[in-house]
Design a protein around this motif. Structure first.
Motif: not given
Length: 158
Positions: A10-13, A16, A18, A20, A120, A122, A131
């Motif tokens: 998943e894209r957190r920002s 970034e 992440v 898992t 995890t 990152s 990104c």
């Protein structure tokens, strides 16, 4: 057991990603697969790519470095390298990726979940564009790489 757990990317920002996954092995074993070159090279490159890992040098300690070289021959080889900035066995490895001139920082944590390992990963990129590129390229291979790690773990546990 292999393939039972799902890899979530998943894209957190803007900068970034992440990733898992729960692995069916103790934290110490999963950490070992990430920190010993002879094990790491057995699962890191997706086999379907058909591009061998020609060199795998890893000094997994805070202040140590790594260099991975991929390619069918020396003339067409690509190298990836950086430094380990924080290694806390068996719970955390942080390293830089420096080959592009822009530094990406990767953090992998290993959490015990009743004898299994929640991993995890990152990746913090220097720009939205970097990104975006990773999401289409290297991050797309992580589910396959993690499947290969899953296949190796029962051998290490035994």
């Amino acid at each position: 057991m292999a393939g039972k757990n799902k890899t979530v990317v998943e894209r957190r920002s803007e900068c970034e990603l992440v990733v898992t996954r729960l692995f069916e092995a103790p934290v110490e074993i999963v950490f070992e697969a990430w920190s010993k070159a002879e094990l790491f090279q057995r699962w890191w490159v997706p086999k379907a790519l058909g591009v061998p890992l020609r060199a795998c040098e890893m000094d997994v300690r805070t202040g140590g470095g790594y260099r991975l070289e991929f390619g069918l021959d020396a003339a067409n080889a690509m190298a990836f390298y950086g430094k380990y900035t924080d290694v806390t066995p068996p719970s955390r490895i942080v390293w830089t990726n420096e080959e592009s001139g822009e530094i990406t920082v990767t953090t992998v944590t290993f959490e015990d979940r009743a004898g299994k390992t929640l991993l995890t990963l990152s990746e913090l990129y220097p720009s939205k564009e970097a990104c975006d590129e990773a999401l289409q390229g290297s991050a797309a291979g992580l589910p396959v790489q993690f499947e290969q790690l899953d296949e190796l773990l029962p051998e290490l546990v035994a």
